[in-house]
Design a protein around this motif. Structure first.
Motif, PDB file in Angstrom:
ATOM      1  N   VAL A 154       0.835  -1.197   0.000  1.00  0.00           N
ATOM      2  CA  VAL A 154       0.000   0.000   0.000  1.00  0.00           C
ATOM      3  C   VAL A 154       0.875   1.253   0.000  1.00  0.00           C
ATOM      4  CG1 VAL A 154      -2.139  -0.936   0.951  1.00  0.00           C
ATOM      5  CG2 VAL A 154      -0.273  -0.346   2.507  1.00  0.00           C
ATOM      6  N   GLY A 155       1.851   1.260  -0.922  1.00  0.00           N
ATOM      7  CA  GLY A 155       2.661   2.440  -1.170  1.00  0.00           C
ATOM      8  C   GLY A 155       2.403   2.951  -2.578  1.00  0.00           C
ATOM      9  N   ASN A 156       3.122   3.992  -2.945  1.00  0.00           N
ATOM     10  CA  ASN A 156       2.903   4.591  -4.257  1.00  0.00           C
ATOM     11  C   ASN A 156       3.289   3.676  -5.411  1.00  0.00           C
ATOM     12  OD1 ASN A 156       1.809   6.964  -3.280  1.00  0.00           O
ATOM     13  ND2 ASN A 156       3.767   8.039  -3.201  1.00  0.00           N
ATOM     14  N   VAL A 157       4.288   2.813  -5.208  1.00  0.00           N
ATOM     15  CA  VAL A 157       4.657   1.885  -6.279  1.00  0.00           C
ATOM     16  C   VAL A 157       3.516   0.903  -6.530  1.00  0.00           C
ATOM     17  CG1 VAL A 157       6.262   0.077  -6.989  1.00  0.00           C
ATOM     18  CG2 VAL A 157       7.126   2.121  -5.852  1.00  0.00           C
ATOM     19  N   ALA A 158       2.888   0.431  -5.454  1.00  0.00           N
ATOM     20  CA  ALA A 158       1.732  -0.457  -5.621  1.00  0.00           C
ATOM     21  C   ALA A 158       0.621   0.247  -6.398  1.00  0.00           C
ATOM     22  CB  ALA A 158       1.217  -0.914  -4.258  1.00  0.00           C
ATOM     23  N   LEU A 159       0.382   1.525  -6.100  1.00  0.00           N
ATOM     24  CA  LEU A 159      -0.627   2.282  -6.841  1.00  0.00           C
ATOM     25  C   LEU A 159      -0.257   2.399  -8.312  1.00  0.00           C
ATOM     26  CD1 LEU A 159      -1.782   5.311  -4.652  1.00  0.00           C
ATOM     27  CD2 LEU A 159      -2.904   3.124  -5.011  1.00  0.00           C
ATOM     28  N   ASP A 160       1.018   2.677  -8.586  1.00  0.00           N
ATOM     29  CA  ASP A 160       1.456   2.797  -9.981  1.00  0.00           C
ATOM     30  C   ASP A 160       1.210   1.497 -10.738  1.00  0.00           C
ATOM     31  OD1 ASP A 160       2.268   5.393  -9.658  1.00  0.00           O
ATOM     32  OD2 ASP A 160       4.419   4.942  -9.546  1.00  0.00           O
ATOM     33  N   VAL A 161       1.618   0.390 -10.133  1.00  0.00           N
ATOM     34  CA  VAL A 161       1.451  -0.907 -10.785  1.00  0.00           C
ATOM     35  C   VAL A 161      -0.023  -1.198 -11.019  1.00  0.00           C
ATOM     36  CG1 VAL A 161       1.710  -3.405 -10.439  1.00  0.00           C
ATOM     37  CG2 VAL A 161       3.615  -1.869  -9.937  1.00  0.00           C
ATOM     38  N   PHE A 206       0.267   5.597   0.778  1.00  0.00           N
ATOM     39  CA  PHE A 206      -0.016   6.349  -0.443  1.00  0.00           C
ATOM     40  C   PHE A 206       0.183   7.841  -0.191  1.00  0.00           C
ATOM     41  CE2 PHE A 206      -3.669   3.087  -0.542  1.00  0.00           C
ATOM     42  CZ  PHE A 206      -2.875   2.114  -1.132  1.00  0.00           C
ATOM     43  N   SER A 207       0.572   8.562  -1.226  1.00  0.00           N
ATOM     44  CA  SER A 207       0.464  10.017  -1.139  1.00  0.00           C
ATOM     45  C   SER A 207      -0.951  10.390  -1.558  1.00  0.00           C
ATOM     46  CB  SER A 207       1.503  10.705  -2.032  1.00  0.00           C
ATOM     47  OG  SER A 207       1.215  10.471  -3.391  1.00  0.00           O
ATOM     48  N   PRO A 208      -1.537  11.426  -0.970  1.00  0.00           N
ATOM     49  CA  PRO A 208      -2.927  11.768  -1.280  1.00  0.00           C
ATOM     50  C   PRO A 208      -3.178  12.022  -2.758  1.00  0.00           C
ATOM     51  CG  PRO A 208      -2.190  12.942   0.683  1.00  0.00           C
ATOM     52  CD  PRO A 208      -0.980  12.268   0.106  1.00  0.00           C
ATOM     53  N   MET A 209      -2.265  12.707  -3.419  1.00  0.00           N
ATOM     54  CA  MET A 209      -2.465  13.029  -4.826  1.00  0.00           C
ATOM     55  C   MET A 209      -2.473  11.757  -5.679  1.00  0.00           C
ATOM     56  SD  MET A 209      -0.280  15.587  -7.283  1.00  0.00           S
ATOM     57  CE  MET A 209       1.178  14.540  -7.297  1.00  0.00           C
ATOM     58  N   GLU A 210      -1.524  10.860  -5.423  1.00  0.00           N
ATOM     59  CA  GLU A 210      -1.473   9.627  -6.209  1.00  0.00           C
ATOM     60  C   GLU A 210      -2.724   8.789  -5.984  1.00  0.00           C
ATOM     61  OE1 GLU A 210       1.709   7.140  -6.714  1.00  0.00           O
ATOM     62  OE2 GLU A 210       2.889   8.673  -7.721  1.00  0.00           O
ATOM     63  N   LEU A 211      -3.208   8.759  -4.759  1.00  0.00           N
ATOM     64  CA  LEU A 211      -4.412   7.989  -4.483  1.00  0.00           C
ATOM     65  C   LEU A 211      -5.596   8.565  -5.260  1.00  0.00           C
ATOM     66  CD1 LEU A 211      -5.834   5.747  -2.874  1.00  0.00           C
ATOM     67  CD2 LEU A 211      -6.236   7.439  -1.060  1.00  0.00           C
ATOM     68  N   ARG A 212      -5.788   9.873  -5.197  1.00  0.00           N
ATOM     69  CA  ARG A 212      -6.924  10.489  -5.893  1.00  0.00           C
ATOM     70  C   ARG A 212      -6.856  10.284  -7.400  1.00  0.00           C
ATOM     71  NH1 ARG A 212      -5.947  14.674  -2.018  1.00  0.00           N
ATOM     72  NH2 ARG A 212      -4.772  15.838  -3.590  1.00  0.00           N
ATOM     73  N   ALA A 318       4.763  -5.432  -4.237  1.00  0.00           N
ATOM     74  CA  ALA A 318       5.300  -4.066  -4.179  1.00  0.00           C
ATOM     75  C   ALA A 318       5.556  -3.747  -2.711  1.00  0.00           C
ATOM     76  CB  ALA A 318       4.320  -3.081  -4.797  1.00  0.00           C
ATOM     77  N   VAL A 319       6.469  -4.522  -2.113  1.00  0.00           N
ATOM     78  CA  VAL A 319       6.723  -4.427  -0.675  1.00  0.00           C
ATOM     79  C   VAL A 319       8.024  -3.705  -0.375  1.00  0.00           C
ATOM     80  CG1 VAL A 319       5.367  -6.479  -0.137  1.00  0.00           C
ATOM     81  CG2 VAL A 319       7.792  -6.740  -0.693  1.00  0.00           C
ATOM     82  N   GLY A 320       8.561  -3.017  -1.366  1.00  0.00           N
ATOM     83  CA  GLY A 320       9.763  -2.227  -1.135  1.00  0.00           C
ATOM     84  C   GLY A 320      10.865  -2.551  -2.115  1.00  0.00           C
ATOM     85  N   TYR A 321      11.723  -1.566  -2.321  1.00  0.00           N
ATOM     86  CA  TYR A 321      12.907  -1.743  -3.157  1.00  0.00           C
ATOM     87  C   TYR A 321      14.095  -2.183  -2.306  1.00  0.00           C
ATOM     88  CZ  TYR A 321      10.764   0.460  -7.264  1.00  0.00           C
ATOM     89  OH  TYR A 321       9.974   0.749  -8.347  1.00  0.00           O
ATOM     90  N   PRO A 365      15.001   2.746   0.839  1.00  0.00           N
ATOM     91  CA  PRO A 365      14.051   3.271  -0.150  1.00  0.00           C
ATOM     92  C   PRO A 365      12.759   3.761   0.481  1.00  0.00           C
ATOM     93  CG  PRO A 365      13.979   0.891  -0.165  1.00  0.00           C
ATOM     94  CD  PRO A 365      15.046   1.270   0.819  1.00  0.00           C
ATOM     95  N   ILE A 366      12.844   4.853   1.214  1.00  0.00           N
ATOM     96  CA  ILE A 366      11.658   5.415   1.862  1.00  0.00           C
ATOM     97  C   ILE A 366      11.590   6.906   1.558  1.00  0.00           C
ATOM     98  CG2 ILE A 366      11.502   3.731   3.736  1.00  0.00           C
ATOM     99  CD1 ILE A 366      13.048   5.662   5.492  1.00  0.00           C
ATOM    100  N   GLY A 367      10.382   7.436   1.599  1.00  0.00           N
ATOM    101  CA  GLY A 367      10.208   8.861   1.373  1.00  0.00           C
ATOM    102  C   GLY A 367      10.049   9.199  -0.090  1.00  0.00           C
TER     103      GLY A 367
END
Length: 453
Positions: A154-161, A206-212, A318-321, A365-367
């Motif tokens: 549940v990070g931005n990479v997961a959203l991208d994928v 997630f970042s709010p913008m990417e989620l929306r 998508a559990v981290g780089y 790989p955070i932030g």
């Protein structure tokens, strides 16, 4: 006149260029001056921006404009298509430079140790991102036969994928995706994409913008189960103290109470579901098994013993780089980072003279991308402090031509800043022919030819 401080930066992504910027803004840039060489294993610079950010994120890619302003400074040279340590090693770099900063980032998938993760149809998100971003070192095709897909994380990479899998190919055509990626996505059979997180809405990264942005596609129906909207005291405290976490949770709440619409592709966001097994049959993925979790009062979760098998044919983790170990440097295999003290590389408890790290190889790989500026400022401050105190060994060949002669004697076909501008113009010209801003060149040989390496 005292000669400039000579610094090599290995890795020309945002972290490396931010480190160069910090050097150029320092007092040392005025007197005695700084001279910076960026070494990058790809023929083009910008690392994560070029090969790790989804192509439908033009606002994030706008960071390139700021990076260009640094890259184009006269005190900085680019040596692209130069591999560490294959083309140039640590001892070589230390013979040419007063200091070496490693900013090699993280582009591999962190392991997920659950049964079945090795089955056919189970993939790392980083590999998929590299494919759709046209990375020269990955295959040109990707298997997209699954109609139901799971994405773990549940990070931005997961959203991208999830978003790339759920969108239609033609939605992405206005972006810079290469022709092979567009062709591959046209054959994508995914109709359902399920994103799984083991904790709750308040803990999502997630970042709010990417989620929306998920909800902006006319083809994607985003669905949240109302039963997954739950908070304990720790979660409430997180929402109160973290504005972004509160915005994310608020968006998820709104989606949970609305009626499901008619958009053809369904994207489900599941919370409190911890993946415990990728279920296979005849060597292929046929399901994902999760354990339902519940909050424990602190914002963390505990298992309930209740399991669900989800009908999916592909799983993307998508559990981290994870960073690649760098030869001749110490490495912490648990964190995937180089041990350091404020950016000074440590061997045991002692700093390794003249060797530094910044970015994800330093802190993990955070932030967000912009967070690497703080890393760079800290590392550069230590480097300049060591230089002022006379703690940096004097290089054997500090002249700027020495490294050029070294690479040419080794037959390294390297690219330059001017070459990057030629490649950049070439990609924009390819895009203009089709009414697009850019079409990315994928093959390494074609990139080298276009850049005049």
């Amino acid at each position: 006149m005292t000669r400039p401080v000579r610094v090599a930066i290995v890795g020309a992504g945002p972290a490396g260029i931010y480190a160069a910027d910090a050097l150029l803004k320092s007092e040392a840039a005025q007197e005695p001056g700084v001279s910076i060489d960026l070494f990058e294993r790809m023929p083009a610079p910008f690392g994560l921006i070029r090969y790790g950010v989804a192509p439908d994120h033009p606002r994030i890619k706008g960071i390139v404009k700021a990076l260009h302003q640094v890259l184009d400074k006269p005190q900085l040279r680019l040596f692209g298509n130069v591999d560490y340590p294959g083309d140039i090693g640590l001892d070589d770099l230390r013979s040419f430079y007063d200091a070496v900063i490693f900013s090699t980032g993280a582009d591999a998938d962190r392991a997920l140790d659950i049964p079945g993760i090795e089955l056919e149809g189970s993939y790392g998100a980083a590999d998929f991102v590299a494919w759709y971003d046209g990375h020269p070192e990955v295959p040109r095709t990707w298997p997209l036969e699954a109609e139901k897909v799971a994405v773990l994380g549940v990070g931005n990479v997961a959203l991208d994928v999830a978003r790339i899998l759920a969108k239609t190919a033609d939605e992405l055509l206005p972006t810079e995706i290469p022709a092979n990626v567009h062709d591959g996505l046209k054959a994508n059979k995914a109709l359902e994409v399920h994103v799984f997180g083991r904790r709750g809405p308040a803990q999502a990264k997630f970042s709010p913008m990417e989620l929306r942005e998920l909800d902006h596609s006319p083809n994607i129906e985003v669905i949240v189960n109302p039963e997954d909207i739950d908070y304990d005291e720790g979660s409430i405290a997180t929402r109160r103290e973290n504005k972004q976490a509160n915005m994310v949770a608020s968006t998820l709440e709104k989606w949970a109470i609305r009626d499901v619409g008619e958009r053809p592709h369904k994207l489900f966001l599941h919370f409190f579901e911890s993946p415990v097994e990728v279920v296979g049959e005849d060597g292929r993925v046929v399901a994902l098994r999760t354990e339902r979790t519940e909050l424990d009062g602190t914002g963390n979760v505990k298992g309930t013993g209740r399991h669900t098998d989800w009908d999916v044919q592909s799983v993307y983790r998508a559990v981290g780089y994870y960073s690649e170990e760098l030869p001749k440097l110490p490495f912490d295999v648990v964190s995937g980072t180089v041990p350091h003290a404020a950016g000074r590389v440590l061997t045991g408890d002692e700093p390794m003279p003249s060797v530094y790290v910044t970015g994800w190889i330093k802190r993990g790989p955070i932030g967000l991308i912009g967070h690497t500026k703080g890393d760079a400022n800290e590392t550069v401050a230590c480097l300049l402090e060591d230089h002022a105190a006379g703690r940096l060994p004097v290089p054997e060949q500090p002249g700027p031509d020495a490294v050029v002669d070294f690479l040419e004697q080794r037959g390294v076909r390297y690219t330059t800043k001017e070459g990057w501008h030629r490649l950049d113009a070439h990609e924009q010209a390819l895009g203009a022919e089709q009414g697009r801003e850019r079409i990315k060149v994928v093959e390494r040989a074609a990139m080298l030819d276009a850049s005049g390496a």
